[in-house]
Scaffold this motif. Structure first.
Motif, PDB file in Angstrom:
ATOM      1  N   TYR A  12       0.867  -1.185   0.000  1.00 32.26           N
ATOM      2  CA  TYR A  12       0.000   0.000   0.000  1.00 32.26           C
ATOM      3  C   TYR A  12       0.897   1.226   0.000  1.00 32.26           C
ATOM      4  O   TYR A  12       1.804   1.336   0.826  1.00 32.26           O
ATOM      5  CB  TYR A  12      -0.919   0.027   1.227  1.00 32.26           C
ATOM      6  CG  TYR A  12      -1.814   1.241   1.225  1.00 32.26           C
ATOM      7  CD1 TYR A  12      -3.006   1.229   0.527  1.00 32.26           C
ATOM      8  CD2 TYR A  12      -1.436   2.407   1.885  1.00 32.26           C
ATOM      9  CE1 TYR A  12      -3.812   2.367   0.485  1.00 32.26           C
ATOM     10  CE2 TYR A  12      -2.237   3.539   1.842  1.00 32.26           C
ATOM     11  CZ  TYR A  12      -3.423   3.506   1.142  1.00 32.26           C
ATOM     12  OH  TYR A  12      -4.212   4.625   1.097  1.00 32.26           O
ATOM     13  N   LEU A  13       0.649   2.133  -0.926  1.00 24.94           N
ATOM     14  CA  LEU A  13       1.418   3.376  -0.974  1.00 24.94           C
ATOM     15  C   LEU A  13       0.528   4.557  -0.608  1.00 24.94           C
ATOM     16  O   LEU A  13      -0.471   4.827  -1.276  1.00 24.94           O
ATOM     17  CB  LEU A  13       2.010   3.585  -2.383  1.00 24.94           C
ATOM     18  CG  LEU A  13       2.587   4.977  -2.674  1.00 24.94           C
ATOM     19  CD1 LEU A  13       3.742   5.329  -1.744  1.00 24.94           C
ATOM     20  CD2 LEU A  13       3.088   5.059  -4.128  1.00 24.94           C
ATOM     21  N   MET A  14       0.913   5.219   0.478  1.00 21.97           N
ATOM     22  CA  MET A  14       0.249   6.475   0.818  1.00 21.97           C
ATOM     23  C   MET A  14       1.082   7.577   0.174  1.00 21.97           C
ATOM     24  O   MET A  14       2.228   7.794   0.548  1.00 21.97           O
ATOM     25  CB  MET A  14       0.239   6.659   2.339  1.00 21.97           C
ATOM     26  CG  MET A  14      -0.386   7.939   2.796  1.00 21.97           C
ATOM     27  SD  MET A  14       0.737   8.886   3.802  1.00 21.97           S
ATOM     28  CE  MET A  14       0.059  10.517   3.643  1.00 21.97           C
ATOM     29  N   LYS A  36       0.096  12.893  -3.242  1.00 21.97           N
ATOM     30  CA  LYS A  36      -1.037  13.273  -4.085  1.00 21.97           C
ATOM     31  C   LYS A  36      -2.267  12.437  -3.717  1.00 21.97           C
ATOM     32  O   LYS A  36      -2.126  11.277  -3.339  1.00 21.97           O
ATOM     33  CB  LYS A  36      -0.658  13.015  -5.544  1.00 21.97           C
ATOM     34  CG  LYS A  36      -1.665  13.523  -6.515  1.00 21.97           C
ATOM     35  CD  LYS A  36      -1.225  13.263  -7.933  1.00 21.97           C
ATOM     36  CE  LYS A  36      -2.336  13.623  -8.873  1.00 21.97           C
ATOM     37  NZ  LYS A  36      -3.426  12.656  -8.900  1.00 21.97           N
ATOM     38  N   PHE A  89      -5.441  10.311  -4.706  1.00 23.95           N
ATOM     39  CA  PHE A  89      -6.009   9.545  -5.816  1.00 23.95           C
ATOM     40  C   PHE A  89      -7.456   9.138  -5.554  1.00 23.95           C
ATOM     41  O   PHE A  89      -8.086   8.504  -6.389  1.00 23.95           O
ATOM     42  CB  PHE A  89      -5.183   8.274  -6.071  1.00 23.95           C
ATOM     43  CG  PHE A  89      -3.865   8.550  -6.753  1.00 23.95           C
ATOM     44  CD1 PHE A  89      -3.797   8.689  -8.125  1.00 23.95           C
ATOM     45  CD2 PHE A  89      -2.713   8.697  -6.017  1.00 23.95           C
ATOM     46  CE1 PHE A  89      -2.592   8.952  -8.753  1.00 23.95           C
ATOM     47  CE2 PHE A  89      -1.505   8.963  -6.635  1.00 23.95           C
ATOM     48  CZ  PHE A  89      -1.446   9.090  -8.002  1.00 23.95           C
ATOM     49  N   TYR A  90      -7.934   9.432  -4.358  1.00 26.51           N
ATOM     50  CA  TYR A  90      -9.314   9.053  -4.036  1.00 26.51           C
ATOM     51  C   TYR A  90     -10.291  10.061  -4.643  1.00 26.51           C
ATOM     52  O   TYR A  90      -9.951  11.239  -4.779  1.00 26.51           O
ATOM     53  CB  TYR A  90      -9.494   9.007  -2.515  1.00 26.51           C
ATOM     54  CG  TYR A  90      -8.695   7.909  -1.861  1.00 26.51           C
ATOM     55  CD1 TYR A  90      -9.131   6.593  -1.892  1.00 26.51           C
ATOM     56  CD2 TYR A  90      -7.489   8.170  -1.222  1.00 26.51           C
ATOM     57  CE1 TYR A  90      -8.393   5.576  -1.303  1.00 26.51           C
ATOM     58  CE2 TYR A  90      -6.744   7.164  -0.636  1.00 26.51           C
ATOM     59  CZ  TYR A  90      -7.209   5.868  -0.676  1.00 26.51           C
ATOM     60  OH  TYR A  90      -6.470   4.866  -0.104  1.00 26.51           O
TER      61      TYR A  90
END
Lengths: 282, 244
Positions: free
Chosen positions: A77-79, A82, A84-85
């Motif tokens: 998982y990358l937080m 930017k 993206f949600y």
């Protein structure tokens, strides 16, 4: 069990973002991915998670090539900095959908963290401040329970209290359920107490991949009156100086010879930030 | 794949419900008006035309946001594309059956002043009298399905193509296509005594099946067009990356 990167290169027109990068992120360790602006940190994280493609090289997640591979991608998982949600989606709905995509997402833990951060989960993404946008993504990252969690500038826009809470929760989570965590940040001083391993990236190349202890024992800090310090540092490899009134601190690379230490000088550990600046300058 | 498909199907839920509420309200409104006013209301294939426009716009709105959500959630482009294609089939099928029911229910009110008919009846008017009800129903459903799939996949192709283009490309297409279709083509056509438009009309009526009176031509056209649009979309999106 690891993320293995082999000979990764990436160019953006004439700019070489990554230059033949090879590195291995091992199981259940906390890494600090440090580098100046434009060093290639985000590019590296984006390639690991299949958001962009490398020009050359490969990424393996638990020995599975990550490129266009759902099985491998579900382990990471990358937080990212930017968002993206979807802008109009409520935070509670984002949590719910994260649970659909990542089967081990802990909704209860996410809601508890939201309460601690005083984040209203009924708000939509668009309605959040920069700090709270980071917070909801941090909460997801800490609740997603994937073997690999990548955090790209996780404390962006967070005030001191929230940053403190984030580091506390990160350590708590890591103690309860260890995973590989890679923190990419500019706030080196803050993160230095959390990370076990340090990876320094400069102009698209990995220039350091060591444990924090190894790195910090590469030098030492000497403090005392300015005249004594100036005398002591003659002929030594000094990477930084701090002066406050008549007191001076010098950051020195090399081994300390205790028997040659004059009286009136104090020795302490090397400063990670000073070391980073020295390594990445020029 | 399961979560990706669920997400993409549910994306249509809210807008589809709103669409049906609006379309039904329009029909109810006109049905009410003719009872008090001396006027008439005819909707010959109106349900389907509205659906085609709705699906085309839905296709146009089906890429950018979902792409971001999926790359954030570890979904490969291959899975995004497959689940998107299946979601198009599902939403088109749902709307085919919804429209089939609505047109027939509203058709019960048909009179000399109020008339609701479907697209099939309007295109293949002569054929309707020569076939039984079951065949007619089947052919009508297949025709709608084919047209809906073309509309939604064309919208999707356009949005994916725009996403992949740079600013100059977007400008060139945005200006070039309307100028070519609405200015250059009519001018050239005028100099050729309308031969281009009559040729295009001939092609169009042939592939739709109007010339022959058989809807099967349209089924083949739909399959080819849908496959082509979807394949081109995949070709464009398989290398798509975050552009911001």
């Amino acid at each position: 069990m690891s993320i293995e990167i082999k000979n990764l290169s990436k160019n953006y027109k004439s700019v070489q973002a990554l230059d033949d990068v090879s590195i291995r992120f091992e199981e259940n360790k906390i890494y600090g991915l440090l580098g100046r602006n434009g060093a290639g940190k985000t590019t590296l994280l984006n390639i690991i998670t299949n958001r962009i493609f490398a020009d050359r090289g490969e990424v393996f997640i638990d020995d599975i090539p990550s490129k266009e591979n759902d099985q491998a991608l579900q382990k990471v998982y990358l937080m990212s900095e930017k968002n993206f949600y979807p802008d109009k989606m409520k935070i509670k709905d984002i949590f719910r959908w994260t649970g659909e995509f990542y089967g081990k997402f802990d909704m209860e833990s996410a809601m508890n963290m939201a309460e601690k951060f005083e984040l209203s989960t009924n708000k939509v993404v668009k309605g959040l401040s920069t700090g709270y946008t980071s917070i909801f993504k941090v909460i997801i990252a800490l609740s997603v329970n994937t073997p690999y969690v990548l955090l790209d500038e996780p404390v962006l826009g967070l005030d001191a209290n929230h940053r403190d809470l984030f580091y506390k929760l990160l350590i708590e989570k890591y103690s309860e359920k260890p995973s590989t965590i890679i923190v990419s940040t500019h706030l080196i001083e803050e993160v230095s107490n959390v990370i076990e391993n340090v990876v320094v990236i400069k102009k698209g190349k990995i220039i350091k991949d060591e444990t924090r202890e190894e790195l910090l024992t590469a030098g030492y800090t000497i403090s005392g009156s300015a005249s004594l310090v100036d005398q002591y540092i003659l002929g030594k490899s000094v990477i930084g100086l701090d002066v406050l009134g008549g007191l001076k601190s010098a950051y020195i690379l090399g081994e300390l010879e205790k028997d040659k230490l004059p009286e009136g000088l104090e020795v302490s550990r090397m400063d990670l930030q000073k070391l980073f600046i020295q390594m990445t300058n020029a | 794949m399961k979560a990706a498909l669920k997400y993409q199907i549910l994306e249509f839920k809210k807008s589809t419900v709103i669409f049906y509420i609006i379309v039904l309200l329009v029909h109810v409104f006109f049905a009410s008006i003719i009872t008090v006013n001396d006027t008439t209301f005819r909707s010959d294939g109106g349900f389907e035309v509205a659906t085609i426009i709705y699906l085309f716009i839905s296709g146009l709105n089906s890429f950018k946001e979902t792409f971001g959500m999926f790359i954030q959630n570890g979904v490969s482009r291959k899975t995004m594309f497959l689940s998107r294609t299946v979601s198009f089939l599902v939403i088109s099928l749902i709307m085919v059956f919804m429209n089939f029911i609505f047109v027939r229910v509203l058709g019960l009110l048909n009179s000399s002043r109020f008339s609701v008919t479907d697209m099939y009846e309007n295109i293949f008017e002569k054929r309707v009298d020569t076939i039984n009800g079951l065949t007619r129903g089947f052919e009508s459903l297949m025709l709608s399905l084919g047209v809906y799939l073309i509309a939604i996949s064309l919208g999707y192709l356009i949005t994916v193509a725009y996403y992949r283009m740079n600013k100059a490309g977007k400008l060139a297409v945005s200006v070039g296509v309307p100028v070519s279709v609405f200015v250059l083509l009519p001018m050239i056509d005028l100099t050729l005594d309308g031969r281009i438009t009559s040729f295009m009309a001939k092609i169009l009526t042939t592939i739709i099946g109007i010339r022959s009176g058989y809807p099967y031509y349209m089924y083949i056209t739909s399959i080819i067009a849908f496959a082509l649009f979807i394949m081109l979309s995949w070709f464009l999106m398989r290398k798509a990356v975050d552009k911001n």
